[in-house]
Design a protein around this motif. Structure first.
Motif, PDB file in Angstrom:
ATOM      1  N   ILE A 154      25.610   8.971 -20.390  1.00 13.20           N
ATOM      2  CA  ILE A 154      25.090  10.095 -19.616  1.00 13.20           C
ATOM      3  C   ILE A 154      24.597   9.552 -18.279  1.00 13.20           C
ATOM      4  N   TYR A 155      25.037  10.177 -17.191  1.00 13.88           N
ATOM      5  CA  TYR A 155      24.653   9.651 -15.869  1.00 13.88           C
ATOM      6  C   TYR A 155      24.803  10.739 -14.807  1.00 13.88           C
ATOM      7  N   LYS A 156      24.139  10.507 -13.683  1.00 19.41           N
ATOM      8  CA  LYS A 156      24.280  11.319 -12.478  1.00 19.41           C
ATOM      9  C   LYS A 156      24.249  10.445 -11.228  1.00 19.41           C
ATOM     10  N   SER A 157      23.727   9.243 -11.357  1.00 23.56           N
ATOM     11  CA  SER A 157      23.520   8.366 -10.202  1.00 23.56           C
ATOM     12  C   SER A 157      24.837   7.764  -9.712  1.00 23.56           C
ATOM     13  N   ASN A 158      24.831   7.409  -8.431  1.00 26.19           N
ATOM     14  CA  ASN A 158      26.004   6.764  -7.841  1.00 26.19           C
ATOM     15  C   ASN A 158      26.247   5.386  -8.456  1.00 26.19           C
ATOM     16  N   GLU A 159      25.160   4.711  -8.833  1.00 22.20           N
ATOM     17  CA  GLU A 159      25.317   3.380  -9.433  1.00 22.20           C
ATOM     18  C   GLU A 159      26.125   3.459 -10.726  1.00 22.20           C
ATOM     19  N   MET A 160      25.828   4.460 -11.547  1.00 23.72           N
ATOM     20  CA  MET A 160      26.545   4.586 -12.808  1.00 23.72           C
ATOM     21  C   MET A 160      27.958   5.149 -12.601  1.00 23.72           C
ATOM     22  N   GLU A 204      17.981   9.355 -10.682  1.00 25.41           N
ATOM     23  CA  GLU A 204      18.782  10.579 -10.764  1.00 25.41           C
ATOM     24  C   GLU A 204      19.315  10.805 -12.175  1.00 25.41           C
ATOM     25  N   ASP A 205      19.383   9.725 -12.977  1.00 23.16           N
ATOM     26  CA  ASP A 205      19.900   9.864 -14.336  1.00 23.16           C
ATOM     27  C   ASP A 205      18.858  10.433 -15.306  1.00 23.16           C
ATOM     28  N   ILE A 206      17.576  10.388 -14.928  1.00 23.12           N
ATOM     29  CA  ILE A 206      16.511  10.778 -15.867  1.00 23.12           C
ATOM     30  C   ILE A 206      16.625  12.234 -16.319  1.00 23.12           C
ATOM     31  N   ARG A 221      17.710  15.979 -20.786  1.00 23.50           N
ATOM     32  CA  ARG A 221      18.381  17.146 -21.373  1.00 23.50           C
ATOM     33  C   ARG A 221      19.237  16.724 -22.581  1.00 23.50           C
ATOM     34  N   TYR A 222      19.898  15.594 -22.437  1.00 24.38           N
ATOM     35  CA  TYR A 222      20.763  15.118 -23.532  1.00 24.38           C
ATOM     36  C   TYR A 222      19.935  14.810 -24.789  1.00 24.38           C
ATOM     37  N   PHE A 223      18.890  14.011 -24.625  1.00 21.79           N
ATOM     38  CA  PHE A 223      18.089  13.621 -25.785  1.00 21.79           C
ATOM     39  C   PHE A 223      17.351  14.823 -26.380  1.00 21.79           C
ATOM     40  N   LEU A 224      16.928  15.749 -25.513  1.00 18.60           N
ATOM     41  CA  LEU A 224      16.256  16.961 -25.998  1.00 18.60           C
ATOM     42  C   LEU A 224      17.184  17.738 -26.922  1.00 18.60           C
ATOM     43  N   ASN A 225      18.444  17.856 -26.519  1.00 16.30           N
ATOM     44  CA  ASN A 225      19.429  18.570 -27.337  1.00 16.30           C
ATOM     45  C   ASN A 225      19.707  17.823 -28.641  1.00 16.30           C
ATOM     46  N   VAL A 226      19.818  16.504 -28.558  1.00 19.47           N
ATOM     47  CA  VAL A 226      20.101  15.694 -29.746  1.00 19.47           C
ATOM     48  C   VAL A 226      18.994  15.851 -30.783  1.00 19.47           C
ATOM     49  N   PHE A 227      17.741  15.725 -30.345  1.00 13.94           N
ATOM     50  CA  PHE A 227      16.642  15.742 -31.313  1.00 13.94           C
ATOM     51  C   PHE A 227      16.303  17.153 -31.775  1.00 13.94           C
ATOM     52  N   ASN A 228      16.520  18.142 -30.944  1.00 11.44           N
ATOM     53  CA  ASN A 228      16.349  19.519 -31.409  1.00 11.44           C
ATOM     54  C   ASN A 228      17.319  19.812 -32.555  1.00 11.44           C
ATOM     55  N   ASN A 229      18.586  19.353 -32.368  1.00 13.69           N
ATOM     56  CA  ASN A 229      19.572  19.553 -33.444  1.00 13.69           C
ATOM     57  C   ASN A 229      19.226  18.736 -34.679  1.00 13.69           C
ATOM     58  N   TYR A 263      18.334  16.063  -0.888  1.00 16.61           N
ATOM     59  CA  TYR A 263      19.428  16.064  -1.861  1.00 16.61           C
ATOM     60  C   TYR A 263      18.928  15.655  -3.246  1.00 16.61           C
ATOM     61  N   LYS A 264      18.152  14.568  -3.285  1.00 17.03           N
ATOM     62  CA  LYS A 264      17.639  14.089  -4.576  1.00 17.03           C
ATOM     63  C   LYS A 264      16.606  15.062  -5.147  1.00 17.03           C
ATOM     64  N   ALA A 265      15.789  15.633  -4.258  1.00 11.65           N
ATOM     65  CA  ALA A 265      14.810  16.617  -4.727  1.00 11.65           C
ATOM     66  C   ALA A 265      15.514  17.828  -5.338  1.00 11.65           C
ATOM     67  N   ALA A 266      16.623  18.235  -4.726  1.00 10.13           N
ATOM     68  CA  ALA A 266      17.388  19.366  -5.251  1.00 10.13           C
ATOM     69  C   ALA A 266      17.953  19.047  -6.634  1.00 10.13           C
ATOM     70  N   LYS A 267      18.430  17.797  -6.793  1.00 11.28           N
ATOM     71  CA  LYS A 267      18.938  17.396  -8.110  1.00 11.28           C
ATOM     72  C   LYS A 267      17.838  17.444  -9.160  1.00 11.28           C
TER      73      LYS A 267
END
Length: 583
Positions: free
Chosen positions: A276-282, A452-454, A459-467, A559-563
């Protein structure tokens, strides 16, 4: 085909025997005349140069040119010559020093070729003749009056005629006979410029013709050259091009479809391995994965503990042709030093005390045709490093207590949270093994350097543990900001554990900061305070202002604040401008 007259010169005059010298001088005066051909009835008596004749006139004061005068001792022919027919092919001219006189059927001179230039002229014109005859473009040549001089074999095929049947004839006669619907040559002679037109040929073909005038130094037309292309052939080529264009468009469509499928497949691969990623580095690391995955290259993944080295290794495996083969992981730091050799290479029955009867297959052999992931490679003892290096070089192993060498085809992916270069410098890791492993290095930055990946990870982990726990918890915006501000020394693994704990211990559907107080050292967190009751619209406005200001102060980029806020960048810019005007 080129003929002798094409290469002949006209720098001569024909002088009948008993010519009047005064008339002859007037005839050659002011013209570029080099030779005089003395002619009687149907035979050439001799050739002399103009300069020689003028010399004799001045010395001997001649007034008549007679045959006797040309044969006595005072005036004789100083030029030898060879007579050939105009119909003789150019290739038949012999290389000699004679002047070649080209005559018609009545043996009357039509042109001359200076024998001293014959070899070069002959060679050059033979080359032009070959080019003329082998061009696929139809070529039709006429003189300045419209008489056909020559046409090449391509023109014969297209026009449906033979050169011998049309050479020497006027284009008007050919037009009247219906060889072509309209003579393009006559258009050029009238307009004195290049002409393009469609012509209907006697053969039934329609051709696109182009004719150009050839001018001399005085600007007069001396030749007209016409070329043509079969219009049906042009349409055929056009149709083929259209067909190729359609095929190309279909291939592009298919390529776009396959690219989309590949993109979906890639996303499926990443979702399967939880990348799971959003950053340019990843994103850069993702691109590297897809470049190297099809190739059996050794990869060295480095990064702090918890950054996701195993996830990257699995992504490489799943994106490779080996995806259906085993993915074998061995954590080198968890295996006792005295067992690591047998775990990696396996052992034969009775290799040592306590060995399993029948022996054991090692992790490397289990990974045959697949991928071997050596986690914490920096913990491998020096003694085992030697044997591991030998395997990387030869792609063969020998079990502990055995002598048989086993061929292994596996991809090696190594990972470590230690600086192997420093270990090499300290003598704790073999330099040659380091270079063998470091074919394709991948360095995963810590989570604090790719914030940016946080939100995506949350969201990913929240969905995993809710399920997992059958819940439907959501994150308070304050909590998201706190998670964003935190330094995460334990990286993604720490974030995963913190969220799992918060979901379990939170007593409400909304996870508030209190659920994280014991998990994180929350610093710099700006809580929204509302000490007095106020209109809801005003409270929302203040919350919006505080969230936008805090996000911008945190990110230093709209841009980052919008993300972070999950809105458009233009929205952040507009709100910042709005609240700057209302401090």
């Amino acid at each position: 085909m080129l003929n002798l007259l094409d290469v002949s010169s006209q720098d001569f005059v024909v002088c009948p025997i008993n010519s009047d010298l005064e008339q002859l001088i007037n005839k050659i005066s002011g013209k570029d005349i080099k030779y005089i051909i003395v002619y009687q009835e149907d035979s050439i008596l001799g050739i002399l140069s103009v300069s020689n004749l003028l010399h004799e006139i001045i010395i001997n004061k001649k007034t008549k040119v007679t045959h006797k005068q040309f044969t006595n001792d005072k005036l004789r022919y100083e030029k030898s010559f060879t007579i050939i027919s105009k119909d003789l092919p150019l290739s038949k001219i012999k290389d000699n020093k004679d002047i070649v006189v080209i005559v018609n059927n009545e043996n009357y001179p039509l042109g001359i070729i200076d024998g001293e230039c014959t070899p070069d002229i002959k060679q050059t014109l033979l080359e032009y003749q070959k080019i003329f005859e082998n061009l696929e473009e139809e070529i039709f040549v006429t003189d300045q009056h419209g008489y056909v001089l020559r046409l090449n074999p391509a023109a014969e095929r297209v026009c449906g005629v033979l050169a011998r049947d049309v050479v020497g004839r006027h284009v008007r006669d050919l037009e009247r006979e219906g060889l072509f619907s309209s003579s393009i040559t006559m258009h050029v002679l009238r307009q004195k410029k290049k002409v393009n037109m469609m012509q209907q040929l006697k053969s039934g073909k329609t051709v696109l013709s182009t004719a150009i005038p050839i001018l001399n130094d005085e600007g007069e037309i001396v030749r007209v050259i016409s070329t043509s292309k079969d219009y049906q052939e042009i349409n055929k080529i056009k149709a083929e091009l259209e067909e190729k264009k359609t095929e190309l468009e279909e291939k592009n469509t298919e390529l776009a479809r396959k690219t989309q499928e590949l993109s979906i497949l890639r996303q499926e691969i990443f979702s399967n391995v939880n990348l799971i990623y959003k950053s340019n580095e990843m994103k850069t690391i993702r691109n590297t994965i897809f470049k190297i995955a099809p190739l059996a290259l050794t990869v060295l993944i480095q990064g702090e503990s918890g950054v996701g080295k195993e996830v990257i290794s699995k992504a490489i495996h799943h994106a490779s042709p080996m995806r259906d083969q085993p993915f074998i992981k061995i954590n080198c730091s968890l295996i006792p030093e005295h067992l690591i050799e047998s775990e990696l290479f396996g052992y034969e029955s009775g290799a040592f005390t306590g060995a399993t009867k029948g022996g054991k297959i090692g992790k490397i052999e289990l990974a045959n045709n697949g991928t071997l992931f050596l986690d914490e490679i920096g913990e491998v003892p020096l003694m085992i490093q030697v044997k591991l290096l030998e395997f990387l070089q030869d792609q063969e192993i020998c079990k502990v207590g055995g002598t048989k060498r086993i061929k292994i085809d596996t991809r090696i992916i190594a990972a470590t949270n230690r600086n192997l270069q420093d270990m090499v410098n300290d003598g704790l890791f073999r330099k040659d093994l380091y270079y063998r492993l470091n074919v394709v290095p991948i360095n995963i930055p810590p989570l604090r350097e790719r914030k940016e990946d946080i939100p995506a990870l949350v969201r990913y982990f929240l969905n995993v543990f809710n399920n997992k726990y059958g819940m439907n918890k959501i994150i308070d915006p304050e909590v998201m900001q706190a998670l964003y501000n935190y330094s995460w020394p334990g990286n993604v693994r720490e974030l995963e554990h913190v969220l799992e704990r918060a979901i379990v211990i939170s007593e409400t559907e909304l996870i508030r900061l209190e659920a994280l107080q014991n998990s994180l050292e929350l610093k710099g967190n700006k809580r929204i305070a509302c000490p007095d009751l106020m209109p809801l619209k005003l409270a929302k406005s203040q919350l919006e202002e505080q969230m936008v200001r805090n996000a911008y102060e945190l990110c230093k980029s709209t841009y980052k604040a919008a993300k972070l806020l999950e809105v458009d960048q233009s929205t952040v810019v507009k709100l910042l401008k709005k609240y700057r005007n209302n401090p």
